[in-house]
Design an enzyme around this catalytic site. Structure first.
Site, mmCIF file in Angstrom:
data_model
loop_
_atom_site.group_PDB
_atom_site.id
_atom_site.type_symbol
_atom_site.label_atom_id
_atom_site.label_comp_id
_atom_site.label_asym_id
_atom_site.label_seq_id
_atom_site.Cartn_x
_atom_site.Cartn_y
_atom_site.Cartn_z
ATOM 1 C CG ASN A 45 -3.724 -2.287 7.000
ATOM 2 O OD1 ASN A 45 -3.548 -1.874 5.865
ATOM 3 N ND2 ASN A 45 -4.810 -2.937 7.367
ATOM 4 C CB THR B 8 -7.615 -5.370 9.954
ATOM 5 O OG1 THR B 8 -8.161 -6.507 9.287
ATOM 6 C CG2 THR B 8 -7.852 -4.119 9.138
ATOM 7 C CE LYS C 235 -3.992 -2.101 2.340
ATOM 8 N NZ LYS C 235 -4.902 -1.999 3.513
ATOM 9 C CD GLU D 29 -8.717 -9.298 -3.501
ATOM 10 O OE1 GLU D 29 -9.493 -8.721 -2.737
ATOM 11 O OE2 GLU D 29 -7.627 -9.780 -3.131
ATOM 12 N NE ARG E 275 -6.705 -12.213 5.293
ATOM 13 C CZ ARG E 275 -7.425 -11.099 5.326
ATOM 14 N NH1 ARG E 275 -7.235 -10.145 4.409
ATOM 15 N NH2 ARG E 275 -8.314 -10.890 6.270
ATOM 16 C CG HIS F 32 -5.458 -6.205 -0.321
ATOM 17 N ND1 HIS F 32 -6.688 -6.251 0.309
ATOM 18 C CD2 HIS F 32 -5.508 -7.135 -1.319
ATOM 19 C CE1 HIS F 32 -7.440 -7.151 -0.303
ATOM 20 N NE2 HIS F 32 -6.755 -7.710 -1.290
ATOM 21 N NE ARG G 233 -2.403 -5.529 7.382
ATOM 22 C CZ ARG G 233 -3.563 -6.019 6.959
ATOM 23 N NH1 ARG G 233 -4.221 -6.915 7.689
ATOM 24 N NH2 ARG G 233 -4.073 -5.643 5.798
ATOM 25 C CG PHE H 56 -13.397 2.955 7.247
ATOM 26 C CD1 PHE H 56 -12.899 2.159 6.221
ATOM 27 C CD2 PHE H 56 -14.098 2.343 8.274
ATOM 28 C CE1 PHE H 56 -13.082 0.789 6.215
ATOM 29 C CE2 PHE H 56 -14.292 0.968 8.278
ATOM 30 C CZ PHE H 56 -13.780 0.188 7.240
ATOM 31 C CE1 TYR I 183 -9.515 -2.557 0.654
ATOM 32 C CE2 TYR I 183 -8.960 -0.541 -0.503
ATOM 33 C CZ TYR I 183 -8.583 -1.627 0.258
ATOM 34 O OH TYR I 183 -7.270 -1.787 0.621
HETATM 35 N N1 UDP Z 1 -9.802 -0.201 7.211
HETATM 36 C C1 UDP Z 1 -9.897 1.010 7.885
HETATM 37 N N2 UDP Z 1 -10.666 1.080 9.018
HETATM 38 C C2 UDP Z 1 -11.334 -0.008 9.516
HETATM 39 C C3 UDP Z 1 -11.231 -1.236 8.828
HETATM 40 C C4 UDP Z 1 -10.463 -1.293 7.672
HETATM 41 O O1 UDP Z 1 -9.310 2.023 7.471
HETATM 42 O O2 UDP Z 1 -12.014 0.120 10.552
HETATM 43 C C5 UDP Z 1 -8.962 -0.292 5.987
HETATM 44 C C6 UDP Z 1 -7.629 -1.021 6.235
HETATM 45 O O3 UDP Z 1 -6.629 -0.405 5.425
HETATM 46 C C7 UDP Z 1 -7.953 -2.419 5.749
HETATM 47 C C8 UDP Z 1 -8.868 -2.118 4.554
HETATM 48 O O4 UDP Z 1 -9.663 -1.021 5.000
HETATM 49 O O5 UDP Z 1 -6.778 -3.132 5.370
HETATM 50 C C9 UDP Z 1 -9.732 -3.276 4.142
HETATM 51 O O6 UDP Z 1 -10.467 -3.734 5.260
HETATM 52 P P1 UDP Z 1 -10.633 -5.293 5.549
HETATM 53 O O7 UDP Z 1 -11.650 -5.440 6.627
HETATM 54 O O8 UDP Z 1 -10.843 -6.027 4.284
HETATM 55 O O9 UDP Z 1 -9.199 -5.674 6.207
HETATM 56 P P2 UDP Z 1 -7.970 -6.576 5.684
HETATM 57 O O10 UDP Z 1 -8.556 -7.721 4.906
HETATM 58 O O11 UDP Z 1 -7.087 -5.685 4.839
HETATM 59 O O12 UDP Z 1 -7.252 -7.020 6.929
HETATM 60 MG MG MG Z 2 -9.859 -7.560 3.268
#
Ligand code: UDP
Ligand code: MG
Length: 154
Positions: free
Chosen positions: A112, A91, A9, A126, A85, A115, A102, A57, A49
């Site tokens: 973070n 996250t 990112k 994807e 993952r 992705h 992370r 957000f 997204y």
């Molecule tokens: N995100 C955020 N606030 C939140 C949750 C997610 O800014 O409360 C952002 C964060 O960068 C995250 C992305 O949105 O990586 C996608 O969210 P997801 O729940 O898919 O998390 P991930 O799969 O990346 O762990």
């Molecule tokens: Mg995700």
């Protein structure tokens, strides 16, 4: 072998962490089959997204993802969706386990660093979203013979 999509990112690009993140995945034994630096457009992020469309957000995360280029990576390996993952961590970077990208490198939920696809089905979608077929490389990994057992290689 399974495939997964990783995005390095904008925060990681700005902080000069590309090498660190790729090194972790390479050293794990994953095979890199695609790599591409790109600026993401609004439509791609709306699609990528869309599971977060209703969250407050949503505009902020899109703005963040457009603040600098991202590096899209496609990796191949046995059960690599789940493995990647795990290597990325949860996250919220503040709560992510030490040893993860992370957990070791981040302090933020939004910023973070990476992705990673969350299921095999999502990974296929994807990979298609970010790579054309001719941008993915099929080659024999000479190290697979010592990274996997014969039954794991299939
Ligand atoms: N995100 C955020 N606030 C939140 C949750 C997610 O800014 O409360 C952002 C964060 O960068 C995250 C992305 O949105 O990586 C996608 O969210 P997801 O729940 O898919 O998390 P991930 O799969 O990346 O762990
Ligand atoms: Mg995700």
């Amino acid at each position: 072998m399974e495939r997964t999509l990783v995005l390095i990112k904008p925060d990681a690009i700005q902080r000069g962490l590309i090498g660190d993140i790729i090194t972790r995945l390479e050293r794990k034994g994953l095979k890199l089959i695609g790599m591409k630096m790109m600026n993401l457009d609004e439509a791609t992020l709306d699609d990528h997204y869309r599971h977060l469309l209703d969250r407050p957000f949503f505009p902020r995360i899109k703005q963040f993802m457009r603040s600098a280029p991202v590096l899209a990576l496609c990796w191949e390996g046995l059960e690599c969706v789940e493995t990647v993952r795990t290597l990325c961590g949860t996250t919220n970077s503040r709560k992510a386990d030490p040893g993860t990208v992370r957990g070791d490198l981040g302090m933020s939920v939004q910023c973070n660093l990476v992705h990673a696809s969350d299921s095999s089905q999502t990974a296929q979608e994807e990979i298609t979203r970010f790579f054309r077929p001719d941008e993915l490389f099929s080659y024999e990994s000479v190290t697979d013979a010592v990274i996997y057992s014969s039954d794991e290689r299939g």
